[in-house]
Design an enzyme around this catalytic site. Structure first.
Site, PDB file in Angstrom:
ATOM      1  N   ASP A   1       0.944  -0.847   0.069  1.00  0.00           N
ATOM      2  CA  ASP A   1       0.059   0.050  -0.039  1.00  0.00           C
ATOM      3  C   ASP A   1       0.841   1.043  -0.186  1.00  0.00           C
ATOM      4  OD1 ASP A   1      -2.206   1.508   0.129  1.00  0.00           O
ATOM      5  OD2 ASP A   1      -2.978   0.974   1.658  1.00  0.00           O
TER       6      ASP A   1
HETATM    7  C1  BGC Z   1      -4.788   3.368  -0.006  1.00  0.00           C
HETATM    8  C2  BGC Z   1      -4.841   2.465  -0.972  1.00  0.00           C
HETATM    9  C3  BGC Z   1      -4.688   2.971  -2.255  1.00  0.00           C
HETATM   10  C4  BGC Z   1      -3.415   4.010  -2.414  1.00  0.00           C
HETATM   11  C5  BGC Z   1      -3.033   4.503  -3.827  1.00  0.00           C
HETATM   12  C6  BGC Z   1      -3.764   4.333  -0.114  1.00  0.00           C
HETATM   13  O1  BGC Z   1      -3.609   5.353   0.746  1.00  0.00           O
HETATM   14  O2  BGC Z   1      -4.760   2.683   1.326  1.00  0.00           O
HETATM   15  O3  BGC Z   1      -6.321   1.750  -1.077  1.00  0.00           O
HETATM   16  O4  BGC Z   1      -4.871   2.205  -3.188  1.00  0.00           O
HETATM   17  O5  BGC Z   1      -3.149   4.713  -1.366  1.00  0.00           O
HETATM   18  O6  BGC Z   1      -3.924   5.679  -3.800  1.00  0.00           O
END
Ligand code: BGC
Length: 748
Positions: free
Chosen positions: A276
């Site tokens: 993530d």
């Molecule tokens: C989120 C993810 C997301 C990623 C990219 C993160 O803060 O938890 O779900 O895909 O950002 O935007």
């Protein structure tokens, strides 16, 4: 042909030609200068991967393991291996951001169709609708030239306070497992990888980077892992996203147990683990802990989002150093590289894929249909709904009737081509000659922007709370029907990433508005727009209640279809609505603490309805509940035999009849109780469902095949699944609290 594809083809041709003429001039790899097998799609994937791997330098191998911008990673330009582009996910294709920043890139061709939130999809209880969702969003991702769609999410609904529940598929592992598979399969038919998130145990947003999930093995295996396992093994997901939290004291983006032992070991996952954004914290752990692709890390010495920190990523220069001085093994490196190459070959480098489409009429129709099938009619006394054809004045009250909901909520925020609000949908459905009056009722969140995407709505309001209620009530007095549209929104501490809700209550004193309207006009329908359960202290004073979820681009039309009876509601709740927060297991045991760095999953397997039934608590609305404008009757359940052997099968049946006067769909649900077990088991667990369509008076036989695997529990002593002999009951019903027929059977 698109720009990216054209470039790729040009490069591919150049490399192939050069390979034929002078083997080493274009494909000058470290060891392999022979014919470029990796470019030949007729060759088996694994052979191509080995060939590409053998041509890559150490630096090139490390280069493809981390980001080069906010959403892309580098390919291998020398070999014609393209970049990999990711996008959020999971409800539509996120607008383009700047190379190194979260702010908008300012493109004018990146508006999309927003599909309903995944809670709504889960509420359809229809694998066919999930396939439609996956196909449609996959086509949009492909058209926008994305290779990895960051979604869907299948974290289990443990607490109604989790700000991100709207991006997930509810509280039941069986339902989430069934619903996630078609979404993934259809997305991937577009040459776009699904990246299933957030693996695993990311069941709250509070302290999401810091809390350690303490959960026993049985609970992990029975509740929190099955949907991910199905995504990998049945859906064939090509990538998975590690979550922010910790498990056994180790961040999940580099976690020995969850990534190496379970995901890659036990489940045989052959895709890439993507961190993530900012979820990777340590080079040494990341190298051996199962992470393949690092994204979004805030690097040392740089402020948030400052430019070109990518070489300082954990899987960048720090990795190279360790490889060069022998602290890191090339075998582990090659495993990561193979996985990333596999992902690139399946997506960015796949030539045999469709071109996709964006904002097509079919995608709007899909968004509307998903909404139609997911909206849940929670209560409908005195047949308040559907709106009568005789209605001459309709009063619509509430901020959510007009507020755009596709902007906000965190990374799932979108820039839509259009969004039909509930008020617009109601006006269109009411048609000529019907007066539709709008009153604000309350003021909630008047802001409307996310990372530079602005709704452009002016929601400012000068009237006091009392005056807003008085004005709404004055209009309600002579209305034929009052439709209140409220609920939550995508602001912080509502349904929004990175924060949890403070309580179960509706915000902005909406309860007072609803109570006041109920006193003036009994023909009141309350529509809740949310991704979470809310408290309803007024439940007995209001005749009709609808859960509309976040409906995306077609939210207003989909809702109006149901309110006006053009569509007969058939959605069923994918999670329990508790009457009080304390009726939820995690809260009853005070196991949810937004300020603690330890999240004790002390309620164990008793999540959602499993807790309510164990404690004999009557929920406000039960898991699986959802009404229709018609009625369905069920005949007695029958099974030919009443016993099964340890490897046998048993079929249970019932006949369902539409006894009302309109056509409709019913979700017939199968629950199983294990009556004799060495460990405590839930009162019953969902093990099957079928959505059927019935004309008035029509009957259909619905059958379920019970197999031994469905009866097993996870035995921590064995570290595996176990089937115990004894008595079981199969229940067939219309919800977890509305069982219509049951049949006992014995496992011998
Ligand atoms: C989120 C993810 C997301 C990623 C990219 C993160 O803060 O938890 O779900 O895909 O950002 O935007």
């Amino acid at each position: 042909m698109s720009r990216k594809t054209t470039l790729f083809h040009a490069c591919l041709c150049a490399c192939l030609c050069a390979g034929l003429l002078a083997a080493s001039s274009c494909s000058q790899g470290p060891q392999n200068s022979g014919k470029a097998i990796y470019l030949d799609e007729s060759k088996p994937l694994e052979e191509r991967i080995e060939d590409a791997l053998s041509r890559m330098t150490l630096e090139e191998k490390v280069k493809i393991l981390h980001a080069q911008s906010k959403f892309s990673s580098a390919g291998v330009p020398r070999l014609g291996i393209p970049e990999l582009w990711c996008t959020d996910g999971p409800h539509g294709i996120r607008p383009e951001v700047l190379w190194d920043e979260w702010e908008q890139a300012g493109w004018t061709n990146d508006s999309c169709v927003a599909f309903p939130a995944l809670t709504c999809l889960a509420a359809t209880w229809s694998e066919e609708v999930s396939a439609l969702y996956g196909k449609s969003i996959g086509e949009e991702a492909r058209y926008r030239e994305k290779d990895v769609l960051l979604g869907p999410g299948v974290n289990i609904y443990r607490t109604p306070l989790n700000g991100r529940n709207f991006e997930y598929m509810g509280e039941d592992p069986y339902l989430a497992s069934k619903m996630v598979v078609p979404y993934i399969q259809e997305v991937q038919k577009n040459g776009v990888a699904a990246c299933v998130k957030h693996y695993a145990l990311n069941n709250q947003e509070a302290l999401r980077h810091e809390y350690d999930a303490v959960v026993d093995d049985r609970t992990l295996n029975e509740i929190y892992l099955p949907a991910f396992k199905a995504a990998v093994q049945e859906g064939g997901a090509w990538s998975i996203m590690g979550s922010y939290n910790l498990y056994k004291g180790q961040h999940v983006c580099h976690n020995q147990w969850l990534l190496n032992d379970i995901l890659k070991g036990e489940w045989g996952f052959d895709g890439a683990v993507i961190s993530d954004w900012g979820g990777c914290h340590d080079s040494d752990e990341a190298i051996v802990g199962g992470l393949d692709l690092e994204f979004g890390t805030w690097t040392d010495g740089l402020t948030m989002g400052a430019t070109s920190g990518y070489d300082s990523y954990h899987l960048a220069d720090a990795y190279l150093e360790r490889l060069r001085d022998g602290r890191a093994s090339e075998e582990v490196l090659n495993d990561k590289v193979r996985r990333v190459l596999r992902l690139i070959f399946r997506t960015a480098m796949c030539q045999d894929k469709p071109f996709g489409s964006l904002c097509s009429p079919e995608h709007y129709a899909a968004a509307r249909r998903i909404g139609n099938e997911g909206i849940v009619l929670l209560k409908n006394d005195c047949s308040v709904l559907p709106v009568k054809a005789s209605a001459k004045k309709i009063l619509v009250v509430g901020e959510n009737a007009i507020k755009m909901m596709t902007v906000g909520g965190g990374s799932s925020s979108l820039k839509v081509q259009r969004e039909v609000s509930p008020l617009e949908g109601i006006k269109a459905a009411a048609g000529e000659g019907v007066e539709v009056v709008y009153e604000r009722g309350y003021v909630g969140d008047v802001s409307g922007d996310y990372n530079g995407v602005v709704t452009g709505q002016d929601l400012s309001e000068k009237r006091s709370a009392g005056k807003l209620i008085a004005d709404a009530c004055a209009q309600a007095a002579d209305a034929d029907i009052v439709i209140f549209v409220g609920g939550l929104n995508k602001a912080s501490h509502q349904d929004c990433e990175d924060s949890d809700r403070f309580g179960l209550e509706l915000p902005y004193a909406q309860d007072a508005v609803i109570e006041a309207l109920a006193e003036v006009n009994p023909n009141l329908a309350v529509v809740i727009v949310s991704g979470n359960a809310v408290a309803m202290p007024w439940v007995n004073k209001v005749n009709a209640i609808v859960e509309a979820w976040y409906g995306g681009s077609e939210s207003g039309n989909a809702l109006a279809d149901v309110l006006f009876g053009k569509v007969n509601p058939s959605g069923k709740l994918p999670f329990t609505f508790p009457a009080r927060l304390e009726d939820n297991g995690a809260h009853a045991l005070k196991a949810y603490d937004p300020h603690s760095r330890t999240a004790n999953y002390s309620e164990g397997i008793f999540v959602g309805y499993r807790w309510a039934q164990k404690q004999g608590i009557k929920p406000l609305f039960a898991f699986g509940h959802g009404l229709s404008y018609t009625e369905f009757s069920y005949s007695d359940a029958c099974a030919k035999r009443k016993s099964m052997s340890e490897n046998g099968k048993l079929t249970v049946k019932t006949t369902v009849t539409n006894t009302g006067s309109v056509a409709g769909k019913e979700v017939v649900q199968l629950y199983i109780s294990d009556r004799e077990c060495s460990l405590e088991r839930p009162v019953m667990e969902l093990k099957g469902f079928k959505k059927i369509y019935l004309e008035p008076g029509q009957s259909k036989e619905v059958s379920f095949v019970i197999e031994p695997d469905m009866l097993k529990f996870y035995d921590p002593q064995l570290s595996g699944w176990k089937l115990e002999k004894g008595l079981f009951t199969a229940h067939i019903g219309s919800s977890s609290e509305d069982i219509r027929c049951s049949v006992n059977f014995e496992v011998k």
